[in-house]
Design a protein around this motif. Sequence first.
Motif, PDB file in Angstrom:
ATOM      1  N   VAL A   1       3.974   0.571   2.673  1.00  0.00           N
ATOM      2  CA  VAL A   1       4.001  -0.525   3.646  1.00  0.00           C
ATOM      3  C   VAL A   1       3.518  -1.818   3.013  1.00  0.00           C
ATOM      4  O   VAL A   1       2.776  -1.810   2.041  1.00  0.00           O
ATOM      5  N   ARG A   2       3.956  -2.898   3.621  1.00  0.00           N
ATOM      6  CA  ARG A   2       3.400  -4.209   3.327  1.00  0.00           C
ATOM      7  C   ARG A   2       2.323  -4.409   4.393  1.00  0.00           C
ATOM      8  O   ARG A   2       2.627  -4.505   5.574  1.00  0.00           O
TER       9      ARG A   2
ATOM     10  N   ILE B   1       0.845  -1.197   0.000  1.00  0.00           N
ATOM     11  CA  ILE B   1       0.000   0.000   0.000  1.00  0.00           C
ATOM     12  C   ILE B   1       0.880   1.247   0.000  1.00  0.00           C
ATOM     13  O   ILE B   1       1.764   1.400   0.844  1.00  0.00           O
ATOM     14  N   HIS B   2       0.604   2.134  -0.949  1.00  0.00           N
ATOM     15  CA  HIS B   2       1.210   3.465  -0.971  1.00  0.00           C
ATOM     16  C   HIS B   2       0.141   4.396  -0.410  1.00  0.00           C
ATOM     17  O   HIS B   2      -0.870   4.652  -1.056  1.00  0.00           O
ATOM     18  N   ALA B   3       0.344   4.856   0.812  1.00  0.00           N
ATOM     19  CA  ALA B   3      -0.625   5.731   1.478  1.00  0.00           C
ATOM     20  C   ALA B   3      -0.138   7.173   1.428  1.00  0.00           C
ATOM     21  O   ALA B   3       1.060   7.437   1.537  1.00  0.00           O
ATOM     22  N   VAL B   4      -1.090   8.094   1.265  1.00  0.00           N
ATOM     23  CA  VAL B   4      -0.788   9.522   1.197  1.00  0.00           C
ATOM     24  C   VAL B   4      -1.793  10.251   2.080  1.00  0.00           C
ATOM     25  O   VAL B   4      -2.997  10.015   1.967  1.00  0.00           O
ATOM     26  N   PHE B   5      -1.293  11.110   2.971  1.00  0.00           N
ATOM     27  CA  PHE B   5      -2.196  11.921   3.787  1.00  0.00           C
ATOM     28  C   PHE B   5      -1.533  13.239   4.125  1.00  0.00           C
ATOM     29  O   PHE B   5      -0.319  13.356   4.164  1.00  0.00           O
ATOM     30  N   SER B   6      -2.374  14.233   4.347  1.00  0.00           N
ATOM     31  CA  SER B   6      -1.914  15.607   4.497  1.00  0.00           C
ATOM     32  C   SER B   6      -2.228  16.144   5.890  1.00  0.00           C
ATOM     33  O   SER B   6      -3.109  15.638   6.583  1.00  0.00           O
TER      34      SER B   6
ATOM     35  N   SER C   1       4.642  -3.932   7.662  1.00  0.00           N
ATOM     36  CA  SER C   1       6.078  -3.719   7.478  1.00  0.00           C
ATOM     37  C   SER C   1       6.331  -2.441   6.693  1.00  0.00           C
ATOM     38  O   SER C   1       5.990  -2.363   5.507  1.00  0.00           O
ATOM     39  N   PRO C   2       6.934  -1.439   7.341  1.00  0.00           N
ATOM     40  CA  PRO C   2       7.214  -0.194   6.619  1.00  0.00           C
ATOM     41  C   PRO C   2       8.367  -0.393   5.639  1.00  0.00           C
ATOM     42  O   PRO C   2       9.383  -1.004   5.978  1.00  0.00           O
TER      43      PRO C   2
END
Length: 147
Positions: A60-61, A10-15, A45-46
């Motif tokens: 992360v995994r 997962i590629h997560a994006v937050f502001s 897992s980062p």
Amino acid sequence: MPQSHAAVLIHAVFSTANRAPLISPEAKPELHRYIGGTAKEIDCSPICVGGTEDHIHMLVRLGRTITVADMMKKVKASSSAWMKSRELAFAWQQGYGAFSISEEAIGVVVHYIETQEEHHRKMTFQEEYLQILREHGLEWDERFLWE
């Protein structure tokens, strides 16, 4: 003995709230390490954490027994409390983006996360986020996108 396996990247994006520049250069490396540590504590897992003064990218995994929503809730709540203990006022935006990637794309995404400062000399966070949404074929409601 039965076994369960998962390989979900997962590629997560937050502001930050209102994309305010709340992450100081001094706090940034510590915050990134803290977010990675929080992910690890919840069995995710980062691989890479990075960003700028107003947003975070995290690769992360995903753990086998946690949902994306629960992971994001825990990472954002924990890191927000950690930042509030160091800064006078801090908050994350309500939402987030979570995008699946392939094993083959890990290197590309890690490079993208590691070069965020350079990347944002040419493009704002809002432009970047809309581009990611388009690349993943997602639709959005502009009224709620930046909350």
